[in-house]
Design a protein around this motif. Structure first.
Motif, PDB file in Angstrom:
ATOM      1  N   ALA A 166     -11.857  -1.452  36.829  1.00  9.48           N
ATOM      2  CA  ALA A 166     -12.198  -0.883  38.034  1.00  9.48           C
ATOM      3  C   ALA A 166     -11.057  -0.657  39.014  1.00  9.48           C
ATOM      4  N   PRO A 167     -11.112  -0.015  40.209  1.00  6.43           N
ATOM      5  CA  PRO A 167      -9.885   0.161  41.119  1.00  6.43           C
ATOM      6  C   PRO A 167      -9.087  -1.098  41.239  1.00  6.43           C
ATOM      7  N   ALA A 168      -7.897  -1.000  41.052  1.00  5.99           N
ATOM      8  CA  ALA A 168      -6.903  -2.158  41.102  1.00  5.99           C
ATOM      9  C   ALA A 168      -5.545  -1.761  41.606  1.00  5.99           C
ATOM     10  N   PRO A 169      -4.710  -3.022  42.147  1.00  7.50           N
ATOM     11  CA  PRO A 169      -3.529  -2.570  42.879  1.00  7.50           C
ATOM     12  C   PRO A 169      -2.550  -1.858  41.938  1.00  7.50           C
ATOM     13  N   GLY A 170      -2.211  -0.699  42.501  1.00 10.40           N
ATOM     14  CA  GLY A 170      -1.705   0.237  41.707  1.00 10.40           C
ATOM     15  C   GLY A 170      -2.330   1.418  40.871  1.00 10.40           C
ATOM     16  N   ALA A 171      -3.697   1.134  40.787  1.00  7.87           N
ATOM     17  CA  ALA A 171      -4.511   1.998  39.958  1.00  7.87           C
ATOM     18  C   ALA A 171      -5.943   2.208  41.106  1.00  7.87           C
ATOM     19  N   PRO A 172      -5.638   2.834  41.956  1.00  8.42           N
ATOM     20  CA  PRO A 172      -6.803   2.788  43.303  1.00  8.42           C
ATOM     21  C   PRO A 172      -8.217   3.943  42.615  1.00  8.42           C
ATOM     22  N   GLN A 173      -7.671   4.547  41.497  1.00  9.20           N
ATOM     23  CA  GLN A 173      -8.781   5.320  40.760  1.00  9.20           C
ATOM     24  C   GLN A 173      -9.209   4.693  39.512  1.00  9.20           C
ATOM     25  N   GLY A 174      -8.954   3.431  39.179  1.00 11.43           N
ATOM     26  CA  GLY A 174      -9.308   2.915  37.905  1.00 11.43           C
ATOM     27  C   GLY A 174      -8.343   3.115  36.994  1.00 11.43           C
ATOM     28  N   LEU A 175      -8.568   2.224  35.727  1.00  8.28           N
ATOM     29  CA  LEU A 175      -7.696   2.238  34.871  1.00  8.28           C
ATOM     30  C   LEU A 175      -8.126   2.154  33.461  1.00  8.28           C
ATOM     31  N   LEU A 176      -8.158   3.166  32.484  1.00  7.06           N
ATOM     32  CA  LEU A 176      -8.404   3.116  31.411  1.00  7.06           C
ATOM     33  C   LEU A 176      -7.238   3.248  30.468  1.00  7.06           C
ATOM     34  N   ALA A 177      -6.758   2.337  29.597  1.00  5.91           N
ATOM     35  CA  ALA A 177      -5.446   2.425  28.944  1.00  5.91           C
ATOM     36  C   ALA A 177      -5.413   1.473  27.628  1.00  5.91           C
ATOM     37  N   LYS A 178      -4.639   1.690  26.865  1.00 10.13           N
ATOM     38  CA  LYS A 178      -4.331   0.888  25.765  1.00 10.13           C
ATOM     39  C   LYS A 178      -2.886   0.269  25.744  1.00 10.13           C
ATOM     40  N   THR A 190       0.587 -11.439  32.153  1.00  7.92           N
ATOM     41  CA  THR A 190       1.183 -11.012  31.006  1.00  7.92           C
ATOM     42  C   THR A 190       1.641  -9.363  31.442  1.00  7.92           C
ATOM     43  N   GLU A 191       2.991  -9.132  31.208  1.00  6.23           N
ATOM     44  CA  GLU A 191       3.197  -7.804  31.433  1.00  6.23           C
ATOM     45  C   GLU A 191       3.161  -6.838  30.066  1.00  6.23           C
ATOM     46  N   VAL A 192       2.592  -5.913  30.016  1.00 10.57           N
ATOM     47  CA  VAL A 192       2.484  -5.143  29.152  1.00 10.57           C
ATOM     48  C   VAL A 192       2.603  -3.585  29.163  1.00 10.57           C
ATOM     49  N   GLN A 193       3.171  -3.068  28.180  1.00  9.25           N
ATOM     50  CA  GLN A 193       3.409  -1.461  28.273  1.00  9.25           C
ATOM     51  C   GLN A 193       2.037  -0.767  27.825  1.00  9.25           C
ATOM     52  N   THR A 194       1.449   0.247  28.636  1.00 10.07           N
ATOM     53  CA  THR A 194       0.282   0.943  28.293  1.00 10.07           C
ATOM     54  C   THR A 194       0.372   2.476  28.156  1.00 10.07           C
ATOM     55  N   ALA A 195      -0.581   3.072  27.390  1.00  4.02           N
ATOM     56  CA  ALA A 195      -0.662   4.514  27.429  1.00  4.02           C
ATOM     57  C   ALA A 195      -2.084   4.907  27.565  1.00  4.02           C
ATOM     58  N   PRO A 196      -2.153   6.072  28.220  1.00  7.54           N
ATOM     59  CA  PRO A 196      -3.454   6.865  28.558  1.00  7.54           C
ATOM     60  C   PRO A 196      -4.429   6.664  27.132  1.00  7.54           C
ATOM     61  N   THR A 197      -5.429   6.418  27.187  1.00  9.37           N
ATOM     62  CA  THR A 197      -6.548   6.674  26.162  1.00  9.37           C
ATOM     63  C   THR A 197      -7.763   7.366  26.753  1.00  9.37           C
ATOM     64  N   THR A 198      -8.853   7.140  25.851  1.00  8.94           N
ATOM     65  CA  THR A 198     -10.209   8.101  25.877  1.00  8.94           C
ATOM     66  C   THR A 198     -11.276   6.963  26.138  1.00  8.94           C
ATOM     67  N   LEU A 199     -12.526   7.573  26.467  1.00 11.43           N
ATOM     68  CA  LEU A 199     -13.464   6.597  26.617  1.00 11.43           C
ATOM     69  C   LEU A 199     -14.368   6.417  25.151  1.00 11.43           C
ATOM     70  N   ASP A 200     -13.944   7.152  24.136  1.00  8.46           N
ATOM     71  CA  ASP A 200     -14.740   6.768  23.029  1.00  8.46           C
ATOM     72  C   ASP A 200     -14.079   5.711  22.331  1.00  8.46           C
ATOM     73  N   THR A 201     -12.840   5.142  22.891  1.00 11.06           N
ATOM     74  CA  THR A 201     -12.182   3.836  22.405  1.00 11.06           C
ATOM     75  C   THR A 201     -12.759   2.707  23.007  1.00 11.06           C
ATOM     76  N   VAL A 202     -13.689   2.875  24.091  1.00 11.12           N
ATOM     77  CA  VAL A 202     -14.329   1.624  24.738  1.00 11.12           C
ATOM     78  C   VAL A 202     -15.997   1.786  24.489  1.00 11.12           C
ATOM     79  N   LEU A 203     -16.465   2.953  24.255  1.00  6.81           N
ATOM     80  CA  LEU A 203     -17.822   3.211  24.144  1.00  6.81           C
ATOM     81  C   LEU A 203     -18.179   3.470  22.584  1.00  6.81           C
ATOM     82  N   GLY A 204     -17.317   3.807  21.744  1.00  2.00           N
ATOM     83  CA  GLY A 204     -17.472   4.037  20.428  1.00  2.00           C
ATOM     84  C   GLY A 204     -18.743   4.708  19.944  1.00  2.00           C
ATOM     85  N   ASP A 205     -19.762   4.269  19.354  1.00  2.00           N
ATOM     86  CA  ASP A 205     -20.834   4.946  19.034  1.00  2.00           C
ATOM     87  C   ASP A 205     -22.020   4.551  19.693  1.00  2.00           C
ATOM     88  N   ASP A 206     -21.914   3.769  20.960  1.00  2.00           N
ATOM     89  CA  ASP A 206     -22.753   3.686  21.729  1.00  2.00           C
ATOM     90  C   ASP A 206     -23.467   5.077  22.464  1.00  2.00           C
TER      91      ASP A 206
END
Length: 514
Positions: A166-178, A190-206
């Motif tokens: 959900a919206p978080a500090p630095g990501a007021p419009q939410g975050l979906l990332a790998k 934990t500090e991580v490097q992320t890249a944009p991803t898509t909804l099918d990576t979290v919803l899959g076959d649902d």
């Protein structure tokens, strides 16, 4: 056996510590480990999951105020993301770096306060040395190494993990990332490097489908003209405004009062005014149909759902008027008078899907300045605009609108034409990526034609005659576009912009003859 009160007080800390150790040992001996950061489901969550699975479709509803983070891990069985005891503490959209921290669930408080002198608090996680804190090395996940200068404390996040927040500090419009790299531990997480991803990576076959009303009180409002008032009504509260207490629940109303100033430099006649209100109950339409493929199938060269839909809809009510001489040289002049923004969070199973909704209310005036207009009407109806996806067809537009207008008063004098629009432009997207733009533009239009003649008869008496007709119309246009960012579903978009099409309806409000 009789126990004295003093002895009982001395035994209480020992009994409490033993009970906690026994409970933690039982918890660790049964059920899956939560080392990945996934929070164990409580009874309410388990019941909701069972309800979702009853018909194979995830529930889509408004997320609670404290929406949890979802985590999808490639190595886990199944495709569904799980709620996780994680949160995004910070995010830098320019670099893609994020700090992920744990949300710790505290153990139940003991029945009576106690203090054990000279001993440590027992850990909720059993270890070979329960009297001391757990070792960092025994909890670390294999394959996770910190960069030089970083702590080797256990990182509860791994490369390949997908986070939906959900919206978080630095990501007021939410975050979906790998997560593409684990940088190491900091004082905040934990500090991580992320890249944009898509909804099918979290919803899959649902599969998921639902329409969720947007809380009208959640909109941030920017007034662009001084004579603008905003009111809303929702369950449990009203916001004071013009007739605010009479608004239907879920409605947002923007009033534009008479005497709107002409913008500096705009070629609109100063005596043309638009006044009234726009009232809308916005809803977000979302559906996702797994089964075509899943995130795990992306490596096979095909990813994305079997179907998808994203759109905005709602009921529309307005009463407004056009009065005076309307003229605009060089074409219509559009004047925005209010901008509204909200980031409602949909709960799709365990995944928080952040929708970004923008509404810009505007009026637009055009005409030749030759007619004097006094028109007012009531307008009611509904609209729906969005995009739907199917394999083989790609994204196709959806535009629906049903509007009916009733004249309150109407008159036109002289010859010429005038038109005024009091509309709203909507933009809806996911996690900061705009996917659909829609422009709902109800309008008033008036036109008059007058022919005059004059002559002098044989007796020297002048005669004059005038004939003509006038009419005023109400109408509504719905137009917009689908944008490339709809690929956030995990679907291909072959064109940069796909026109939404244009829906046009017009009806006569009144007419007359001269």
């Amino acid at each position: 056996m009789r126990i004295r009160k003093g002895h009982l007080r001395a035994l209480m800390p020992v009994l409490t510590a033993s009970a906690l150790l026994f409970a933690s040992g039982c918890a660790s001996g049964s059920g899956p480990s939560t080392a990945s950061g996934a929070a164990p489901a409580d009874r309410a969550e388990a019941s909701a999951a069972a309800a979702d699975d009853a018909d194979g479709t995830l529930a889509v509803k408004a997320a609670p105020a404290a929406a949890s983070t979802a985590l999808a891990r490639p190595g886990d069985t199944g495709t569904r993301a799980r709620r996780a005891a994680l949160k995004v503490s910070s995010y830098d959209r320019h670099t893609g770096r994020a700090v992920i921290s744990q949300t710790v669930r505290q153990p139940p408080a003991p029945s009576a306060p106690s203090t054990v002198t000279g001993s440590t608090t027992p850990s909720a996680t059993p270890s070979a040395t329960p009297s001391g804190p757990p070792s960092a090395t025994t909890s670390s996940a294999p394959g996770r190494t910190a960069e030089p200068g970083r702590s080797t404390a256990p990182a509860r996040i791994a490369v390949g993990d997908v986070i939906a927040s959900a919206p978080a500090p630095g990501a007021p419009q939410g975050l979906l990332a790998k997560v593409t790299q684990v940088m190491g531990e900091t004082g905040r997480g934990t500090e991580v490097q992320t890249a944009p991803t898509t909804l099918d990576t979290v919803l899959g076959d649902d599969k998921a489908k639902g329409t969720v009303p947007v809380d009208p009180s959640s909109f941030d409002v920017e007034r662009l003209l001084p004579d603008v008032k905003v009111s809303w009504a929702r369950t449990g509260g009203f916001h004071a405004g013009p007739e605010g207490a009479k608004l239907p629940l879920g409605s947002l109303r923007v009033d534009l009062r008479a005497g709107v100033p002409t913008p500096a430099g705009a070629p609109v006649h100063a005596d043309a005014t638009v006044a009234g209100f726009v009232q809308v109950a916005p809803e977000v339409d979302f559906s996702y149909g797994g089964g075509g493929s899943s995130g795990s199938a992306a490596g096979a060269g095909h990813s994305g759902p079997a179907s998808a839909f994203l759109g905005v809809s709602g009921n529309w009510t307005s009463r407004w008027s056009l009065k005076g001489h309307a003229g605009a040289a060089g074409g219509p002049v559009r004047v925005p008078f209010a901008k509204l923004h909200a980031d409602p969070v949909l709960q799709v199973g365990s995944v928080p899907v952040v929708v970004n909704l923008d509404l810009t209310c505007y009026f637009e005036v055009s005409g030749d300045g030759k007619v004097s207009v006094a028109v007012e009407q009531d307008l009611k109806g509904d609209f729906k605009a969005g995009g739907t996806y199917a394999p083989g067809k790609g994204w196709t537009p959806v535009d629906e609108s049903t509007m009916t207008g009733t004249p309150v008063s109407a008159s036109l004098t002289a010859a010429g034409h005038a038109r005024a629009t009091l509309g709203a432009q909507a933009a809806v997207g996911l996690y900061g990526a705009v996917g659909v733009t829609a422009d709902l533009a109800p309008y008033l239009r008036g036109e008059a034609q007058v022919a005059a003649s004059a002559a002098v008869d044989t007796g020297g008496h002048p005669t004059a005659a005038a004939t003509g007709a006038w009419a005023v119309y109400g109408g509504a246009d719905l137009s917009g576009a689908l944008r490339l960012q709809l690929s956030i579903f995990g679907t291909p978009v072959l064109q940069r912009t796909i026109p939404l099409g244009s829906l046009h309806r017009e009806w006569k409000l009144a007419s007359g003859a001269v």
